[in-house]
Scaffold this active site. Structure first.
Site, PDB file in Angstrom:
ATOM      1  N   GLY A   1     -12.242  10.073  51.633  1.00  0.00           N
ATOM      2  CA  GLY A   1     -12.327   8.625  51.776  1.00  0.00           C
ATOM      3  C   GLY A   1     -12.964   8.125  53.056  1.00  0.00           C
ATOM      4  N   CYS A   2     -13.525   9.018  53.841  1.00  0.00           N
ATOM      5  CA  CYS A   2     -14.204   8.598  55.072  1.00  0.00           C
ATOM      6  C   CYS A   2     -15.700   8.477  54.791  1.00  0.00           C
ATOM      7  CB  CYS A   2     -13.980   9.620  56.188  1.00  0.00           C
ATOM      8  SG  CYS A   2     -12.255   9.772  56.705  1.00  0.00           S
ATOM      9  N   SER A   3     -16.335   7.515  55.434  1.00  0.00           N
ATOM     10  CA  SER A   3     -17.776   7.343  55.228  1.00  0.00           C
ATOM     11  C   SER A   3     -18.558   8.498  55.834  1.00  0.00           C
ATOM     12  CB  SER A   3     -18.253   6.012  55.805  1.00  0.00           C
ATOM     13  OG  SER A   3     -18.002   5.957  57.190  1.00  0.00           O
TER      14      SER A   3
END
Length: 134
Positions: free
Chosen positions: A46-48
Site C-alpha cells: 500500500g505504499c506508493s
C-alpha cells in the site's frame, strides 16, 4: 539516532523545504538493510514507493527493525516511524500510540497524499510484529 522529541523540536522551526531535507537526512541515517532482506515478505503493501521492514528480536527481547525504501522521502518517513518504537519491548510498542507520536510532524499537511498513504500500513506491520512477539 536522535530522539523523536529532539527531532520534533528541530522540525517545527523549519520551512517546508528544510523539512523535506530533514526527512531525507533521517532516512540516510537508517542502518543499512541488506539487499537479501528486501523480499516480497518484507515489503510493506500500500505504499506508493517500495518500503521494506525487517524485524529482529534482540537477546533482551526488544525489537529492532531494519528498513529501507527506494524513495528518499519515504525512507525518511519510515525512519521517523521507527524512532517511536525502535529497540523497545513488544509490549511497549503495542502501548505506543504511533500516530499520536507522529502527529506533531503534521505529515498529512506537509507531504503529498501519495507520500503518506502507506504510513498506516507501516504502523500496522510494526504492530503486527510486536503482537507476534508479545
Amino acid at each position: 539516532m536522535t530522539s523523536l522529541a529532539d527531532l520534533r523540536d528541530e522540525y517545527e522551526f523549519l520551512d517546508a523545504d528544510d523539512r523535506y531535507r530533514l526527512l531525507i537526512d533521517l532516512g540516510r541515517s537508517l542502518e543499512p538493510m541488506p539487499e537479501a532482506l528486501k523480499t516480497d515478505a518484507t515489503l510493506v503493501r500500500g505504499c506508493s514507493a517500495s518500503v521494506w521492514v525487517y524485524p529482529t528480536r534482540r537477546d533482551d527481547g526488544t525489537l529492532h527493525f531494519l528498513a529501507d525504501s527506494n524513495a528518499a522521502i519515504t525512507k525518511g518517513i519510515i525512519a521517523l516511524v521507527l524512532l517511536s518504537v525502535q529497540d523497545e519491548a513488544p509490549a511497549a510498542i503495542l502501548a505506543t500510540d504511533i500516530p499520536d507520536a507522529l502527529a506533531p510532524f503534521d505529515l498529512k499537511n506537509q507531504l503529498s497524499s501519495n507520500r503518506t498513504q502507506g504510513i498506516p500500513n507501516m504502523i500496522a506491520l510494526i504492530r503486527e510484529t510486536a503482537q507476534r512477539y508479545a
